[in-house]
Design a protein around this motif. Structure first.
Motif, PDB file in Angstrom:
ATOM      1  N   ASN A  38       6.939  66.600 -38.320  1.00  0.00           N
ATOM      2  CA  ASN A  38       7.059  66.977 -36.917  1.00  0.00           C
ATOM      3  C   ASN A  38       8.489  67.492 -36.705  1.00  0.00           C
ATOM      4  N   LEU A  39       8.775  68.649 -37.328  1.00  0.00           N
ATOM      5  CA  LEU A  39      10.116  69.201 -37.286  1.00  0.00           C
ATOM      6  C   LEU A  39      10.268  70.227 -36.173  1.00  0.00           C
ATOM      7  N   PRO A  40      11.343  70.130 -35.409  1.00  0.00           N
ATOM      8  CA  PRO A  40      11.594  71.143 -34.376  1.00  0.00           C
ATOM      9  C   PRO A  40      12.089  72.439 -35.020  1.00  0.00           C
ATOM     10  N   CYS A 132      11.057  61.311 -27.172  1.00  0.00           N
ATOM     11  CA  CYS A 132      11.903  62.461 -27.476  1.00  0.00           C
ATOM     12  C   CYS A 132      12.937  62.086 -28.540  1.00  0.00           C
ATOM     13  N   LEU A 133      13.179  62.987 -29.439  1.00  0.00           N
ATOM     14  CA  LEU A 133      14.152  62.787 -30.507  1.00  0.00           C
ATOM     15  C   LEU A 133      15.577  62.652 -29.961  1.00  0.00           C
ATOM     16  N   CYS A 142       9.735  66.139 -22.063  1.00  0.00           N
ATOM     17  CA  CYS A 142      10.933  66.917 -22.407  1.00  0.00           C
ATOM     18  C   CYS A 142      10.559  68.326 -22.845  1.00  0.00           C
ATOM     19  N   ILE A 143       9.474  68.457 -23.598  1.00  0.00           N
ATOM     20  CA  ILE A 143       9.032  69.780 -24.047  1.00  0.00           C
ATOM     21  C   ILE A 143       8.661  70.638 -22.840  1.00  0.00           C
ATOM     22  N   LYS A 146      11.641  71.563 -20.852  1.00  0.00           N
ATOM     23  CA  LYS A 146      12.646  72.278 -21.661  1.00  0.00           C
ATOM     24  C   LYS A 146      14.026  71.656 -21.479  1.00  0.00           C
ATOM     25  N   ARG A 147      14.068  70.319 -21.588  1.00  0.00           N
ATOM     26  CA  ARG A 147      15.315  69.579 -21.370  1.00  0.00           C
ATOM     27  C   ARG A 147      16.338  69.791 -22.476  1.00  0.00           C
ATOM     28  N   HIS A 148      15.876  70.092 -23.689  1.00  0.00           N
ATOM     29  CA  HIS A 148      16.779  70.205 -24.833  1.00  0.00           C
ATOM     30  C   HIS A 148      16.535  71.541 -25.535  1.00  0.00           C
ATOM     31  N   SER A 149      17.605  72.144 -26.005  1.00  0.00           N
ATOM     32  CA  SER A 149      17.468  73.420 -26.712  1.00  0.00           C
ATOM     33  C   SER A 149      16.905  73.180 -28.113  1.00  0.00           C
TER      34      SER A 149
END
Length: 164
Positions: A38-40, A132-133, A142-143, A146-149
């Motif tokens: 499960n890699l971003p 969330c990671l 979070c997805i 869009k909280r994190h780039s």
């Protein structure tokens, strides 16, 4: 690779994995486990993915008595299928415990299917959704927000993998 080409290759890989799964059921084994990552970000293979997958497979094999059924790699990265005589709900709980053992476990995806091919999910076991990671909130929230780039998520994933 363009974003459209990447999206198309990922969708095609998901379809091929589903076809592979569909061919396995029904089975006399009470549970089938798919280990994947499960890699971003766009990079789903390479040294970090290989290192994470090897670690996850070692942890899985030490936690559960499983019989290998298939292994491969595609646009989504490495993956493997295993069968076990344990009940699917028990395997799902053990898999989630494995994911919680180390921050790198958050980057593993352990999907569990019963003998008929029905996926056993967190919701039916009254277990909270994946976190969330970065911040620990529910990952889907979070997805969607869009909280994190992507860059922030990829950097965090690499840091976690480097620690195993």
């Amino acid at each position: 690779m363009s974003s459209d080409a990447l999206r198309n290759s990922i969708l095609a890989a998901r379809d091929r994995r589903q076809e592979l799964l569909d061919g396995l059921f029904p089975t006399p084994f009470p549970a089938t486990v798919m280990l994947s990552l499960n890699l971003p970000g766009a990079e789903k293979s390479g040294p970090h993915a290989d290192r994470l997958f090897a670690w996850g497979e070692k942890e899985l094999l030490s936690a559960l008595k499983v019989t290998p059924a298939f292994s491969g790699a595609d646009a989504l990265g490495p993956f493997a299928l295993y069968r076990t005589r344990l009940q699917a709900t028990q395997v799902k709980r053990l898999g989630m415990a494995l994911e919680a053992l180390h921050p790198a476990g958050r980057l593993l995806d352990l999907d569990v299917y019963d003998h008929a091919g029905r996926q056993v999910g967190r919701a039916e076991l009254d277990i909270a959704p994946r976190s969330c990671l970065i911040c620990g909130e529910p990952a889907l929230a979070c997805i969607h927000a869009k909280r994190h780039s992507t860059e922030e998520l990829v950097l965090k994933a690499r840091t976690v993998i480097d620690a195993i």
